[in-house]
Scaffold this active site. Structure first.
Site, PDB file in Angstrom:
ATOM      1  N   THR A  16      45.849  38.144  46.564  1.00 35.67           N
ATOM      2  CA  THR A  16      47.260  38.077  46.156  1.00 35.67           C
ATOM      3  C   THR A  16      48.146  39.030  46.940  1.00 35.67           C
ATOM      4  O   THR A  16      49.284  38.715  47.268  1.00 35.67           O
ATOM      5  CB  THR A  16      47.357  38.395  44.643  1.00 35.67           C
ATOM      6  OG1 THR A  16      46.650  37.378  43.933  1.00 35.67           O
ATOM      7  CG2 THR A  16      48.782  38.432  44.147  1.00 35.67           C
ATOM      8  N   SER A  61      39.812  35.512  46.894  1.00 35.86           N
ATOM      9  CA  SER A  61      38.566  36.297  46.797  1.00 35.86           C
ATOM     10  C   SER A  61      37.407  35.514  46.196  1.00 35.86           C
ATOM     11  O   SER A  61      36.247  35.832  46.438  1.00 35.86           O
ATOM     12  CB  SER A  61      38.796  37.598  46.038  1.00 35.86           C
ATOM     13  OG  SER A  61      39.016  37.365  44.672  1.00 35.86           O
ATOM     14  N   THR A  93      41.759  40.338  43.713  1.00 41.44           N
ATOM     15  CA  THR A  93      41.230  41.078  42.569  1.00 41.44           C
ATOM     16  C   THR A  93      40.183  40.285  41.777  1.00 41.44           C
ATOM     17  O   THR A  93      39.427  40.864  41.017  1.00 41.44           O
ATOM     18  CB  THR A  93      42.371  41.456  41.606  1.00 41.44           C
ATOM     19  OG1 THR A  93      43.015  40.257  41.168  1.00 41.44           O
ATOM     20  CG2 THR A  93      43.369  42.365  42.278  1.00 41.44           C
TER      21      THR A  93
HETATM   22  N1  ASP Z   1      44.299  36.400  41.761  1.00 45.64           N
HETATM   23  C1  ASP Z   1      43.684  36.890  42.904  1.00 45.64           C
HETATM   24  C2  ASP Z   1      44.165  38.260  43.359  1.00 45.64           C
HETATM   25  O1  ASP Z   1      44.563  39.003  42.516  1.00 45.64           O
HETATM   26  C3  ASP Z   1      43.484  35.972  44.014  1.00 45.64           C
HETATM   27  C4  ASP Z   1      42.234  36.421  44.666  1.00 45.64           C
HETATM   28  O2  ASP Z   1      41.423  37.036  44.000  1.00 45.64           O
HETATM   29  O3  ASP Z   1      42.141  36.243  45.872  1.00 45.64           O
HETATM   30  O4  ASP Z   1      44.164  38.616  44.482  1.00 45.64           O
END
Ligand code: ASP
Length: 334
Positions: A16, A61, A93
C-alpha cells in the site's frame, strides 16, 4: 562533536505504501519505487543519514514468494557487507509479520533489518507511509537497535519479528506485539528502548533449495475430517495445526492424525492469537498430553503462521524430526 553520516539501504517490494491509482483502473496498485518513497519524507534532509535505494519488486504482499524474500535478503546482506549501518525493507502489511519472521531466521548481522509498510496509500488523507519509513530509517541507523535481528516499525513503535502481528484490517494502529509490547518507541527522532535483545539468537543459512512445502490449517467446531485424511497424499512435508485454546483438537480429528504424524512432522499451535500452548494440563483425547504422546510437537508461544515458517526453514535445512522438536521448543519458549 563530529557525528559520522550513517548509511541506510532501502529496498522496496511494493504494498500500500507504494500504491497509487493506476491509469484509471479501479482502486490502487503498486507503482512507486524506492526513489519515490524517499522523496516523500519530510525532515529526512535534517538527519545525518545517507540512503542507498533499490526497487526490488512492485507486488501486493500476498503475492510475495519465498524466492522474492530470499532475493531481497541476499540484496540486504550485500548492503551490510558494503558498509550499510542498517537496512529497511518496505512491503505490504498483509504479510509483513511473516516476511519479518522469515528474514529474522536468516539475518546473521548485528545491524538492524527493519521492515515497514503503510495502512494508507499515498493518495489518502493522513497517509502513514512517510512517517513509518522515516521511523524505519532512524531505527535502521540506530546503534541501539543492533542485535535484535529483524524488526517491524509501524506507527513509531519498534516490534520484534518473533512477536509482532497485524491485528486490524484497516487501522493505522494495526500492528502490535501482544503480551510483550514493542521493544522500542520513537519520539523526537530518538529511540526509547524498553527491552534488550535476547542473547544467542539462532540463525539459519540461506537454503540452496526451498521446495519443501508445509500446510497450516485451523481447527474449527465440528469440522469434517476429509481434508486431514487427504493430507498424507497432498505432497506436503510438514503440518501446523492452529488448534483450540492451548493446543487441542476434537476427538475425531485426533483419530485421523496418526497417518499424518507417521509421514511428516506435525506441530500444534494455538488459534487464539496470544499466549502459549500448554504441556501437561489436559488429559482428554485430543488434548495436549494425548497429542504429545502421539508424537505431535507443541508450538509454545509461537503463532501458527510463524510456526509454519520455522518448520519450512527447518525442513529446508534438512533437520531431523528430533532437531525440529528441539528448535521448535527453543523458538516456542523464546
Ligand atoms: N493492504 C496491503 C498493505 O497494507 C496490501 C499489501 O499487503 O500489499 O500494504
Amino acid at each position: 562533536m563530529f557525528k559520522r553520516t550513517s548509511v541506510v539501504a532501502i529496498g522496496t517490494l511494493g504494498g500500500t505504501i507504494t500504491m497509487t491509482s493506476n491509469q484509471g483502473a479501479a482502486g490502487v496498485s503498486s507503482t512507486l519505487g524506492a526513489e519515490d518513497l524517499a522523496q516523500s519524507i519530510p525532515g529526512l534532509a535534517n538527519l545525518n543519514i545517507k540512503l542507498t535505494l533499490k526497487t526490488l519488486a512492485n507486488l501486493a504482499s500476498g503475492s510475495i514468494r519465498f524466492e522474492t524474500l530470499f532475493n531481497a535478503l541476499r540484496w540486504a546482506k550485500q548492503q551490510v557487507e558494503d558498509g550499510a549501518d542498517g537496512v529497511v525493507l518496505v512491503q505490504g502489511t498483509d504479510t509483513l509479520e511473516e516476511s519479518a519472521f522469515l528474514m529474522h531466521l536468516y539475518w546473521p548481522y548485528p545491524q538492524p533489518l527493519v521492515l515497514t509498510g503503510a495502512m494508507r496509500s499515498p493518495s489518502e488523507a493522513g497517509a502513514d507511509g512517510p512517517a513509518n519509513l522515516l521511523a524505519a530509517i532512524e531505527t535502521a541507523a540506530s546503534p541501539a537497535m543492533q542485535n535484535y535481528g529483524a524488526l517491524v516499525v509501524m506507527g513509531d513503535e519498534v516490534h520484534q519479528a518473533r512477536y509482532v502481528k497485524k491485528l486490524h484490517t484497516t487501522s493505522v494502529g494495526a500492528f502490535a506485539s501482544l503480551i510483550i509490547g514493542p521493544v522500542a518507541y520513537l519520539q523526537e527522532n530518538q529511540l526509547i528502548v524498553y527491552r534488550l535483545p535476547s542473547p544467542n539468537r539462532f540463525v539459519f543459512d540461506i537454503p540452496d533449495q526451498f521446495t519443501a512445502q508445509t500446510l497450516l490449517i485451523e481447527t474449527t467446531l465440528d469440522e469434517s475430517v476429509a481434508l486431514y485424511q487427504a493430507i498424507p497424499d497432498l505432497g506436503y512435508q510438514g503440518l501446523v495445526i492452529a488448534g483450540y485454546g492451548s493446543g487441542h483438537v476434537s476427538e475425531k480429528v485426533r483419530d485421523v492424525l496418526t497417518p499424518i504424524v507417521a509421514k511428516m512432522p506435525v506441530i500444534m499451535a494455538s488459534r487464539t492469537g496470544a499466549g502459549s500452548t500448554t504441556k501437561a494440563v489436559y488429559g482428554y483425547k485430543g488434548g495436549e498430553i494425548d497429542l504429545q504422546a502421539m508424537g505431535i510437537m507443541m508450538a509454545g508461544g509461537l503463532c501458527p503462521r510463524k510456526t509454519r515458517l520455522l518448520l519450512n526453514a527447518l525442513l529446508w535445512s534438512g533437520a531431523t524430526r528430533l532437531e525440529i522438536q528441539q528448535r521448535v521448543k527453543q523458538f516456542g519458549e523464546g
